[in-house]
Design a protein around this motif. Structure first.
Motif, PDB file in Angstrom:
ATOM      1  N   VAL A   1      -7.202   6.865   8.859  1.00  0.00           N
ATOM      2  CA  VAL A   1      -6.413   8.097   8.800  1.00  0.00           C
ATOM      3  C   VAL A   1      -5.992   8.384   7.360  1.00  0.00           C
ATOM      4  O   VAL A   1      -6.079   9.520   6.865  1.00  0.00           O
ATOM      5  N   LYS A   2      -5.535   7.314   6.681  1.00  0.00           N
ATOM      6  CA  LYS A   2      -5.132   7.485   5.281  1.00  0.00           C
ATOM      7  C   LYS A   2      -6.316   7.926   4.428  1.00  0.00           C
ATOM      8  O   LYS A   2      -6.187   8.783   3.531  1.00  0.00           O
ATOM      9  N   ARG A   3      -7.502   7.355   4.704  1.00  0.00           N
ATOM     10  CA  ARG A   3      -8.684   7.713   3.926  1.00  0.00           C
ATOM     11  C   ARG A   3      -9.086   9.170   4.149  1.00  0.00           C
ATOM     12  O   ARG A   3      -9.695   9.792   3.273  1.00  0.00           O
ATOM     13  N   ILE A   4      -8.769   9.706   5.325  1.00  0.00           N
ATOM     14  CA  ILE A   4      -9.052  11.115   5.587  1.00  0.00           C
ATOM     15  C   ILE A   4      -8.006  12.004   4.921  1.00  0.00           C
ATOM     16  O   ILE A   4      -8.316  13.041   4.322  1.00  0.00           O
ATOM     17  N   VAL A   5      -6.743  11.572   5.004  1.00  0.00           N
ATOM     18  CA  VAL A   5      -5.630  12.395   4.510  1.00  0.00           C
ATOM     19  C   VAL A   5      -5.594  12.423   2.990  1.00  0.00           C
ATOM     20  O   VAL A   5      -5.303  13.460   2.364  1.00  0.00           O
ATOM     21  N   TRP A   6      -5.890  11.263   2.386  1.00  0.00           N
ATOM     22  CA  TRP A   6      -5.713  11.175   0.934  1.00  0.00           C
ATOM     23  C   TRP A   6      -6.605  12.152   0.155  1.00  0.00           C
ATOM     24  O   TRP A   6      -6.124  12.839  -0.761  1.00  0.00           O
ATOM     25  N   PRO A   7      -7.880  12.301   0.499  1.00  0.00           N
ATOM     26  CA  PRO A   7      -8.691  13.315  -0.214  1.00  0.00           C
ATOM     27  C   PRO A   7      -8.141  14.733  -0.034  1.00  0.00           C
ATOM     28  O   PRO A   7      -8.215  15.549  -0.955  1.00  0.00           O
TER      29      PRO A   7
ATOM     30  N   SER B   1       0.831  -1.206   0.000  1.00  0.00           N
ATOM     31  CA  SER B   1       0.000   0.000   0.000  1.00  0.00           C
ATOM     32  C   SER B   1       0.864   1.254   0.000  1.00  0.00           C
ATOM     33  O   SER B   1       0.533   2.257  -0.658  1.00  0.00           O
ATOM     34  N   GLN B   2       1.968   1.198   0.761  1.00  0.00           N
ATOM     35  CA  GLN B   2       2.871   2.352   0.759  1.00  0.00           C
ATOM     36  C   GLN B   2       3.491   2.563  -0.625  1.00  0.00           C
ATOM     37  O   GLN B   2       3.642   3.710  -1.086  1.00  0.00           O
ATOM     38  N   ASP B   3       3.840   1.441  -1.273  1.00  0.00           N
ATOM     39  CA  ASP B   3       4.370   1.565  -2.641  1.00  0.00           C
ATOM     40  C   ASP B   3       3.316   2.158  -3.572  1.00  0.00           C
ATOM     41  O   ASP B   3       3.629   3.019  -4.411  1.00  0.00           O
ATOM     42  N   LEU B   4       2.073   1.684  -3.423  1.00  0.00           N
ATOM     43  CA  LEU B   4       1.002   2.238  -4.251  1.00  0.00           C
ATOM     44  C   LEU B   4       0.769   3.708  -3.931  1.00  0.00           C
ATOM     45  O   LEU B   4       0.487   4.524  -4.831  1.00  0.00           O
ATOM     46  N   PHE B   5       0.888   4.017  -2.647  1.00  0.00           N
ATOM     47  CA  PHE B   5       0.727   5.406  -2.226  1.00  0.00           C
ATOM     48  C   PHE B   5       1.804   6.282  -2.867  1.00  0.00           C
ATOM     49  O   PHE B   5       1.534   7.382  -3.377  1.00  0.00           O
ATOM     50  N   SER B   6       3.042   5.778  -2.842  1.00  0.00           N
ATOM     51  CA  SER B   6       4.142   6.520  -3.484  1.00  0.00           C
ATOM     52  C   SER B   6       3.928   6.598  -4.996  1.00  0.00           C
ATOM     53  O   SER B   6       4.186   7.642  -5.624  1.00  0.00           O
TER      54      SER B   6
ATOM     55  N   PHE C   1       1.185  14.074   2.811  1.00  0.00           N
ATOM     56  CA  PHE C   1       1.514  12.708   2.387  1.00  0.00           C
ATOM     57  C   PHE C   1       2.233  11.948   3.505  1.00  0.00           C
ATOM     58  O   PHE C   1       2.032  10.744   3.706  1.00  0.00           O
ATOM     59  N   GLN C   2       3.063  12.681   4.274  1.00  0.00           N
ATOM     60  CA  GLN C   2       3.824  12.051   5.358  1.00  0.00           C
ATOM     61  C   GLN C   2       2.898  11.554   6.475  1.00  0.00           C
ATOM     62  O   GLN C   2       3.210  10.585   7.158  1.00  0.00           O
ATOM     63  N   ILE C   3       1.750  12.221   6.655  1.00  0.00           N
ATOM     64  CA  ILE C   3       0.784  11.732   7.659  1.00  0.00           C
ATOM     65  C   ILE C   3       0.332  10.318   7.296  1.00  0.00           C
ATOM     66  O   ILE C   3       0.301   9.407   8.137  1.00  0.00           O
ATOM     67  N   ALA C   4      -0.012  10.158   5.997  1.00  0.00           N
ATOM     68  CA  ALA C   4      -0.456   8.835   5.554  1.00  0.00           C
ATOM     69  C   ALA C   4       0.671   7.819   5.665  1.00  0.00           C
ATOM     70  O   ALA C   4       0.460   6.668   6.071  1.00  0.00           O
TER      71      ALA C   4
END
Length: 667
Positions: free
Chosen positions: A202-208, A66-71, A315-318
């Motif tokens: 948290v990621k779902r909140i940060v990503w939008p 997921s982190q790779d996908l996030f990057s 992005f660092q929060i996620a």
């Protein structure tokens, strides 16, 4: 030993076939079932630990992917932004801008390749389909990238008008496919662990928020390019974007305020907050100028740096949330691994202990008990010489064996005692029969002696001298005394041989007592002893053998009179109470020692032979009286003190009282 004496043998124990509820079967089965149950529970625990370990092992893989996908999606969006910015410029981008685009493209490809490689071993159908879709869209993006590379090296006026739109559609398709794959992974993470689910939220909140800041930056770049000609639609979009970013940022701040939020995540949110605040102030000043239609004088390099720092901090929060989820998964994996090792060790331990316990129960408990039971069967069958096994063991089996051996020895002793008692009883019966026979033989000549002595003392056949009369009188007295002794012996013999019969009838007890006192008065006078009668009148009528009760009272009064010194008193009293009719014969005689009272109640036993000879005692009166009283169902008790006297208490039971017999019959 007389063959007529038969020894009793213990009843043979019943030899049942072993049943399923016997200790021989039940104890090993219970031990085996208990051990198996413990092993089964531990196996279930071990399996659960394996499943937890597999789940915990799966989480870091998904988190890393997921982190790779996030990057990857981060770099894809940065690539889109960089390309769009370059295409919006009139002149061709410099080598630095082109290098940045190529670097972002390579980074996104590396992240995607890494994520897909990590997800390949999971063998999940949904993830597999989403991964294939990403590969398909990425391959479709390759021609669009080649076209963009060509357009970046041409002037803006020579570029097709729809080139930017085609590029956005292709790059957005890749971003959307990566988002879909990331969403699939987030769903799995949410189902696997509660803490991981919280981090995914948290990621779902940060990503939008990050996406919104990216879109907002692109919108501002477009508005700056248009300048004062910015349309109303773009102005409304700038205002709406500010509101959406503010709402999303409030959600991120709410996460920081939660007590359950880890400190690292709180620190990442605070750092992002500082950078986001700088971005927001600069962005609002630019947006206000654009909306007012005024020219914006902001250094583009400064604007890009501030916006990039803000987006990277968000992005660092996620990334921090993903990192915490990965660390938590590693810890859960270690815990599950320790639990599995502990369960495995306990399974091995219980297997060893359980096997040893089963072996011990079978060989050390069940088999010895079975052998001891077999030995007791043999002993119960009459073989008292059989040895009980396991007597030397120092545990409970040894105690059981020694106890059974002790009982076996006791049985052997009791058998010997039984034989001895049977012999004694036979000898006693023979003695009683002999005494009864000899007493009968003695009475016949003794009656003749009494008859002839009475003829002599009365001079029935002619006058004789006084001297011979005295001789005849002495012979008569001695014969009478001897006849009384023989009668007592005969009565005791019949009682001992259980051949004595009572001739019961209704009797006036007061009359019996009075007649016995009158009969004993001459003896009392000769011994210079006072005899008294104290009877509670009226005494009830009783149902007894009158002759035997006269015999009882005469024996008691005679004994009391004989053993009371001159000037003493013999007293007989009678009264009715709850016990029945109580008759007490008391004297002020020489008394009986306490330790000799039981002895004087045995036939032919006397306290002191010299005193007995002096008072003409035979040792038969009290035993005979006691036996006759007990034959009527009554009791006789003696209370005596040396040189103070003796009290003999005789109790006639209530069932011998005529009135109570009638009351019982009526009831």
């Amino acid at each position: 030993m007389d063959p007529s004496i038969q020894t009793s043998k213990p009843r043979m124990l019943r030899e049942d076939k072993p049943s399923l509820i016997s200790i021989r079967f039940l104890l090993p089965i219970v031990t085996i079932v208990t051990t198996f149950s413990l092993l089964l529970l531990l196996a279930i625990q071990a399996r659960s630990s394996l499943e937890q370990r597999a789940t915990a092992q799966r989480i870091p893989i998904i988190v890393d992917a997921s982190q790779d996908l996030f990057s990857a999606i981060q770099n894809v969006r940065l690539e889109r932004g960089s390309v769009n910015r370059a295409l919006s410029l009139s002149e061709q981008p410099d080598e630095h801008a082109l290098g940045e685009i190529i670097a972002l493209r390579e980074q996104s490809d590396r992240s995607l390749n890494s994520a897909i490689a990590k997800l390949a071993p999971l063998k999940d159908a949904d993830v597999r389909r989403a991964s294939l879709e990403v590969e398909k869209v990425r391959q479709a993006l390759a021609p669009a990238r080649n076209e963009v590379d060509f357009l970046l090296h041409t002037n803006k006026k020579n570029r097709p008008e729809d080139s930017l739109h085609r590029w956005d559609s292709h790059i957005d398709a890749l971003a959307n496919s990566i988002d879909d794959l990331s969403l699939r992974l987030e769903e799995q993470l949410t189902a696997l662990d509660a803490f991981v689910a919280t981090m995914i939220d948290v990621k779902r909140i940060v990503w939008p928020l990050r996406s919104e800041t990216g879109d907002d930056r692109r919108l501002i770049l477009l508005a700056r390019t248009l300048g004062p000609a910015t349309g109303e639609r773009e102005k409304r979009e700038l205002q709406s974007s500010a509101g959406r970013m503010a709402a999303l940022w409030h959600l991120v701040q709410d996460v920081a305020k939660r007590a359950s939020t880890p400190p690292r995540l709180q620190e990442a949110i605070r750092d992002a907050g500082r950078k986001y605040e700088s971005y927001r102030k600069l962005r609002d000043s630019i947006a206000e100028g654009l909306i007012a239609g005024q020219p914006v004088r902001v250094d583009e390099h400064e604007w890009l740096n501030v916006s990039d720092e803000s987006r990277v901090s968000i992005f660092q929060i996620a990334r921090t949330a993903y990192s915490l989820a990965s660390a938590h998964a590693d810890e859960q994996f270690r815990i599950a691994d320790r639990q599995f090792e502990t369960a495995s060790i306990l399974m091995l331990l219980f297997l060893i202990v359980g096997s040893a316990t089963v072996i011990y129960v079978v060989r050390g408990v069940v088999r010895p008990i079975h052998r001891i039971v077999d030995s007791m069967q043999v002993v119960a069958g009459g073989n008292l010489s059989h040895e009980i096994p396991y007597e030397n063991r120092r545990d409970e089996i040894g105690v059981l064996a020694r106890t059974l051996a002790f009982f076996k020895d006791k049985v052997s002793e009791n058998q010997e005692l039984y034989i001895a008692k049977a012999s004694a009883d036979q000898a006693n019966r023979a003695k009683s029969e002999f005494l009864a026979s000899i007493s009968h033989e003695l009475r016949t000549p003794l009656n003749a002696i009494l008859g002839f002595s009475e003829v002599i003392k009365t001079g029935m056949f002619g006058p004789i001298s006084d001297r011979y009369k005295a001789y005849g009188s002495d012979i008569f007295k001695s014969g009478t005394h001897l006849l009384a002794i023989i009668n007592d012996i005969l009565d005791l013999s019949k009682l001992g041989a259980q051949q004595f019969k009572l001739h019961e009838d209704i009797v006036d007890l007061d009359e019996i007592i009075s007649s016995c006192v009158r009969l004993l008065e001459p003896l009392a006078q000769d011994n210079k002893v006072k005899i008294e009668k104290a009877v509670a009148v009226p005494l009830p009528q009783i149902f007894v053998d009158e002759v035997r009760w006269r015999q009882i009272l005469i024996n008691l009064l005679s004994n009391a009179t004989k053993f009371t010194p001159e000037g003493g008193t013999v007293r007989i009293s009678a009264s009715e109470n709850k016990r029945g009719v109580e008759i007490v014969v008391s004297d002020t005689g020489i008394g009986i020692p306490q330790d000799q009272i039981a002895r004087v109640l045995e036939p032919f036993h006397q306290v002191n032979s010299r005193i007995s000879r002096k008072h003409q005692g035979t040792g038969l009166g009290l035993p005979l009286a006691k036996s006759l009283v007990e034959l009527h169902g009554g009791t006789m008790e003696i209370d005596s003190e040396i040189n103070k006297g003796t009290n003999v208490t005789v109790v006639i039971p209530p069932e011998r009282i005529l009135r109570r017999m009638a009351e019982a019959a009526s009831a």
